[in-house]
Scaffold this motif. Structure first.
Motif, short mmCIF file in Angstrom:
data_model
loop_
_atom_site.label_atom_id
_atom_site.label_comp_id
_atom_site.label_asym_id
_atom_site.label_seq_id
_atom_site.Cartn_x
_atom_site.Cartn_y
_atom_site.Cartn_z
N ASN A 152 13.02 8.39 0.74
CA ASN A 152 12.72 8.95 -0.58
C ASN A 152 11.47 9.84 -0.52
O ASN A 152 11.43 10.91 -1.14
CB ASN A 152 12.50 7.84 -1.59
N LEU A 153 10.47 9.38 0.21
CA LEU A 153 9.23 10.16 0.32
C LEU A 153 9.47 11.47 1.04
O LEU A 153 8.94 12.52 0.64
CB LEU A 153 8.16 9.34 1.04
N LEU B 34 0.83 -1.20 0.00
CA LEU B 34 0.00 0.00 0.00
C LEU B 34 0.87 1.25 0.00
O LEU B 34 0.61 2.20 -0.76
CB LEU B 34 -0.93 -0.01 1.22
N ALA B 35 1.91 1.26 0.84
CA ALA B 35 2.79 2.43 0.89
C ALA B 35 3.48 2.65 -0.45
O ALA B 35 3.61 3.79 -0.92
CB ALA B 35 3.82 2.25 2.00
N ARG B 36 3.91 1.55 -1.07
CA ARG B 36 4.54 1.66 -2.40
C ARG B 36 3.59 2.29 -3.41
O ARG B 36 3.97 3.17 -4.20
CB ARG B 36 4.95 0.28 -2.91
N MET B 37 2.34 1.81 -3.42
CA MET B 37 1.36 2.31 -4.39
C MET B 37 1.05 3.78 -4.17
O MET B 37 0.91 4.55 -5.12
CB MET B 37 0.08 1.48 -4.32
N LEU B 38 0.93 4.17 -2.92
CA LEU B 38 0.67 5.58 -2.62
C LEU B 38 1.82 6.45 -3.12
O LEU B 38 1.60 7.52 -3.69
CB LEU B 38 0.47 5.77 -1.12
N PHE C 22 2.34 11.53 -1.71
CA PHE C 22 3.49 11.38 -0.83
C PHE C 22 3.14 11.51 0.64
O PHE C 22 3.66 10.76 1.47
CB PHE C 22 4.57 12.39 -1.22
N ALA C 23 2.28 12.45 0.99
CA ALA C 23 1.92 12.63 2.40
C ALA C 23 1.21 11.39 2.93
O ALA C 23 1.49 10.93 4.05
CB ALA C 23 1.05 13.87 2.57
#
Length: 215
Positions: free
Chosen positions: A168-169, A124-128, A134-135
């Motif tokens: 990275n985010l 899920l975090a990857r897809m977001l 990013f937030a």
């Protein structure tokens, strides 16, 4: 099969023929037939047809949900692969929606600390992040990272990936200091398992130096 010999299109044709025979001999809902349908969806993706793979995974998830239930392990695996395939096809919005539902289902079925639950949360975090949300991706990463450190340890490959993603985010949102902090913690974790001359260590040191020069 041809798939293992580098012929994904040939593999798809073989699987389609096998499915025709299995449906006739055993029925559409037989476990062997469902397994072959899953292989066909994967084969279509390997053959460069993500849209076809999505359609196959959608139908399979629906049929497995009817036969086993939407939270059965077989159905959850198919739903997970469906979400991944949607992302591969560029449909991040629906992939995110499905990964959110999977996080809830895996948490309820297996528990928050189960490896599969942690894996789906990372997806899920990857897809977001891939969708440039990013937030939201940071808000997904932060508690995930804490749980991974507690359950898996700071040196585990998934923990390392999440921390790198979070760095990275943070950088993408202009939080350079936060990115440096994550990279330094990542360096500390990897330094416990890798030699100082390892390429990953060398690159991390270069990245940290670059970030510090940019502040």
């Amino acid at each position: 099969m041809r798939r293992t010999a580098g012929d994904p299109l040939g593999s798809v044709r073989e699987l389609e023929e096998l499915l025709t025979d299995q449906r006739a001999a055993r029925g559409a809902d037989h476990p062997d037939t469902l397994t072959s349908r899953h292989s066909l969806a994967e084969g279509l993706l390997d053959a460069g047809d993500p849209a076809g793979a999505v359609r196959e995974f959608e139908r399979l998830a629906e049929d497995q949900g009817r036969r086993y239930g939407v939270r059965h392990p077989e159905t959850l695996t198919t739903r997970n692969n469906l979400a991944r395939t949607r992302a591969h096809a560029g449909d991040f919005k629906r992939a995110i929606t499905e990964f959110k539902a999977l996080v809830e289902d895996y948490t309820d079925v297996a528990g928050a600390d189960h490896l599969q639950t942690l894996d789906v949360r990372l997806n899920l975090a990857r897809m977001l992040g891939a969708a440039s949300e990013f937030a939201k991706a940071i808000r997904a990463c932060e508690p995930l990272l804490r749980d991974q450190v507690r359950v898996l340890g700071p040196e585990h490959a998934d923990t390392v990936e999440t921390r790198q993603l979070l760095a990275n985010l943070r950088y993408r949102t202009g939080d350079v200091e936060g990115a440096i902090e994550e990279q330094e913690q990542l360096l500390a974790a990897l330094s416990r398992t890798l030699m100082p001359t390892h390429d990953r260590i060398t690159k991390l040191k270069r990245d940290i130096a670059f970030l510090k020069r940019s502040t």
